[in-house]
Structures are given as structure tokens and as C-alpha cells.
Design a protein around this motif. Structure first.
Motif, PDB file in Angstrom:
ATOM      1  N   GLN A  10       0.786  -1.309  -0.079  1.00 14.32           N
ATOM      2  CA  GLN A  10      -0.065   0.177  -0.011  1.00 14.32           C
ATOM      3  C   GLN A  10       0.855   1.255   0.070  1.00 14.32           C
ATOM      4  O   GLN A  10       2.127   1.221   0.306  1.00 14.32           O
ATOM      5  CB  GLN A  10      -0.958  -0.154   1.069  1.00 14.32           C
TER       6      GLN A  10
ATOM      7  N   GLN B  65      -7.148   1.333  11.504  1.00 15.64           N
ATOM      8  CA  GLN B  65      -6.917   2.621  11.748  1.00 15.64           C
ATOM      9  C   GLN B  65      -6.244   2.920  12.967  1.00 15.64           C
ATOM     10  O   GLN B  65      -6.335   2.532  13.950  1.00 15.64           O
ATOM     11  CB  GLN B  65      -8.128   3.292  11.576  1.00 15.64           C
TER      12      GLN B  65
ATOM     13  N   CYS C 174      -3.652  -2.329   5.888  1.00 10.51           N
ATOM     14  CA  CYS C 174      -4.293  -3.366   4.969  1.00 10.51           C
ATOM     15  C   CYS C 174      -3.747  -4.765   5.465  1.00 10.51           C
ATOM     16  O   CYS C 174      -2.526  -4.768   5.634  1.00 10.51           O
ATOM     17  CB  CYS C 174      -4.286  -3.119   3.569  1.00 10.51           C
TER      18      CYS C 174
ATOM     19  N   CYS D 124      -4.826  -1.343  -1.673  1.00  7.58           N
ATOM     20  CA  CYS D 124      -3.952  -2.189  -1.088  1.00  7.58           C
ATOM     21  C   CYS D 124      -3.852  -3.619  -2.361  1.00  7.58           C
ATOM     22  O   CYS D 124      -4.705  -3.916  -2.746  1.00  7.58           O
ATOM     23  CB  CYS D 124      -4.459  -2.679   0.212  1.00  7.58           C
TER      24      CYS D 124
ATOM     25  N   TRP E  21      -9.134  -3.775   7.369  1.00  4.30           N
ATOM     26  CA  TRP E  21      -8.475  -2.460   7.572  1.00  4.30           C
ATOM     27  C   TRP E  21      -8.456  -2.074   9.006  1.00  4.30           C
ATOM     28  O   TRP E  21      -9.571  -2.358   9.651  1.00  4.30           O
ATOM     29  CB  TRP E  21      -9.003  -1.720   6.442  1.00  4.30           C
TER      30      TRP E  21
ATOM     31  N   LEU F 173      -9.917   0.690   0.333  1.00  2.61           N
ATOM     32  CA  LEU F 173     -10.766   1.287   1.259  1.00  2.61           C
ATOM     33  C   LEU F 173     -10.968   2.895   1.128  1.00  2.61           C
ATOM     34  O   LEU F 173     -10.300   3.451   0.625  1.00  2.61           O
ATOM     35  CB  LEU F 173      -9.769   1.481   2.370  1.00  2.61           C
TER      36      LEU F 173
ATOM     37  N   TYR G 240      -3.264   3.856   8.275  1.00  5.46           N
ATOM     38  CA  TYR G 240      -4.461   2.941   7.740  1.00  5.46           C
ATOM     39  C   TYR G 240      -3.658   1.529   7.388  1.00  5.46           C
ATOM     40  O   TYR G 240      -2.677   1.629   6.365  1.00  5.46           O
ATOM     41  CB  TYR G 240      -5.179   3.527   6.867  1.00  5.46           C
TER      42      TYR G 240
ATOM     43  N   LEU H  16     -15.523  -0.856   1.495  1.00  5.23           N
ATOM     44  CA  LEU H  16     -14.308  -1.516   1.270  1.00  5.23           C
ATOM     45  C   LEU H  16     -14.761  -2.413  -0.147  1.00  5.23           C
ATOM     46  O   LEU H  16     -15.781  -2.948  -0.326  1.00  5.23           O
ATOM     47  CB  LEU H  16     -14.062  -2.664   2.142  1.00  5.23           C
TER      48      LEU H  16
END
Lengths: 108, 115
Positions: free
Chosen positions: A6, A37, A88, A22, A35, A73, A86, A62
Motif C-alpha cells: 500500500q 486505523q 491493510c 492495497c 483494515w 478502502l 491505515y 471496502l
């Protein structure tokens, strides 16, 4: 565990839609795409998980194409508070391995 | 909201001292993880447990680190002796399974500084 790729960082502006893609070319049949955060000084927080097609919740969407070799995302109408890293992740077992993530910076 | 509770939040210790970090997973969660985060290495998986049994601790330096779950409400990560390179934020996470719609829940971390 499938390797994911990513972007290292992204910038966007408040009110914009942000899409973070990703790549996971070696995804296995049983693998899910998840995913997370992470805000500074906090632990990662689960955002969304999917297997195929599209998943939407109150935070994000998604998108997963039919070949499942990538996923996107989508964060609608971002605000300054969406500035975070973020991650993945792809896998099917309990074990989850984090990559470097995408550092998203939202500008006013 | 249910939370994963980690103590202490911050710890400063001298090199050579023993450090114990504690984690209270969410009630009912059967999988518990320990991660370490540094600027250089990012988030590294140290160990994880399922139903209190250690499943994988391959990410942990065996000579000085140990992880245990004495009971379902407590997970511990111990470093003895501690070294400056152990300075990092240590996160605990708990969950049911990867396929769960709710993912895993992380604690707020223990920031360890070894001087």
C-alpha cells in the motif's frame, strides 16, 4: 500470510473522498481482507473487513474486485480527525501481521 | 464499549530491571495478542494465545521475554533483564477470530522507556 503493498503516505483535503488501495497478489482462497486505523498514541482500531465485492459500514466502504488481488478502502468526506495510519491486512487464521501502513494526512 | 485494559500506561526503568506489563482482555474473547511498536520496526507481533494456550511466540526474544495467561482475565508480558533497545510501546489486543465482523480490539498500550 499474503504480502500486502500500500502507499506509504497520502494527502487529501477535508470534505474529499479518500481511496486507499492495497495490493495482495498472493491472497489465498480462505483469506479475509481487514483494515485498521491507528491514531498517534493509540492502539490500532478495526475499521472494516471483507471477503469479496463490497462491504459498507458507518465508517468506510471496502471494494474488492472479483480476482481479490487488491482492495480499496474508501473514506467518504474526510475530516482533519481522519489523519491517521491505515493498515491493510490479509489472512485467514488468528494471526495478524501488520505492514507499514499508509500515513494519511488530511489538510484543511 | 468493552475495552482492553493495559497497565501501566507508562513505565520508565533502568537497564537490567525486570518489567511486567499486564493486560485485561475483553470478557469472552478467547484470543490475546502482544505487539510491540517502534518507529523503526512498526508493529511487531510478539506472541499470541488462544484459550490461554500460547500458539506462537516466535516474534519474542526468548532469552529475556516471557508471556503468560495465568487466567482468562489476565495476560502478562515480562522482560528480564530489560535493555534500552526494549524501549517501545507494547500493545495487547483481544478478539474472537479473524473472521469476526468486529476484528480485534487493542488496548491503549504501555509506553516503556529503558534508560
Amino acid at each position: 500470510l499474503a504480502k500486502t503493498t500500500q502507499p506509504i503516505s497520502m494527502d487529501s483535503y477535508e470534505g474529499q473522498e479518500v481511496n486507499i488501495t492495497c495490493s495482495h497478489n498472493n491472497i489465498a482462497t480462505n483469506d479475509y481482507i481487514t483494515w485498521y486505523q491507528q491514531f498517534p498514541s493509540q492502539g490500532p482500531r478495526f475499521i472494516i473487513q471483507g471477503y469479496k465485492t463490497k462491504v459498507t459500514n458507518e465508517v468506510a466502504s471496502l471494494f474488492i474486485p472479483a480476482d481479490r488481488k487488491s482492495s480499496t478502502l474508501s473514506l467518504p468526506r474526510v475530516s482533519l480527525s481522519d489523519t491517521a495510519v491505515y493498515y491493510c491486512l490479509v489472512g485467514s487464521g488468528d494471526k495478524i501481521i501488520f505492514g507499514k501502513g499508509t500515513r494519511l494526512h488530511i489538510l484543511p | 464499549d468493552a475495552r482492553v485494559t493495559q497497565t501501566p500506561r507508562h513505565k520508565v526503568t533502568e537497564m537490567g530491571q525486570e518489567v511486567t506489563m499486564r493486560c485485561q482482555p475483553i470478557l469472552g474473547h478467547n484470543t490475546v495478542f502482544w505487539y510491540r511498536q517502534t518507529m523503526m520496526q512498526g508493529l511487531e507481533l510478539l506472541a499470541y494465545f488462544r484459550n490461554r494456550a500460547p500458539l506462537d511466540d516466535s516474534g519474542m526474544p526468548k532469552d529475556r521475554f516471557s508471556a503468560e495467561m495465568p487466567d482468562a482475565t489476565l495476560a502478562t508480558l515480562k522482560i528480564q533483564p530489560s535493555e534500552p533497545r526494549d524501549s517501545a510501546v507494547y500493545f495487547c489486543a483481544s478478539g474472537q477470530s479473524l473472521a469476526s465482523s468486529y476484528g480485534y480490539t487493542f488496548g491503549s498500550g504501555t509506553r516503556l522507556t529503558v534508560v
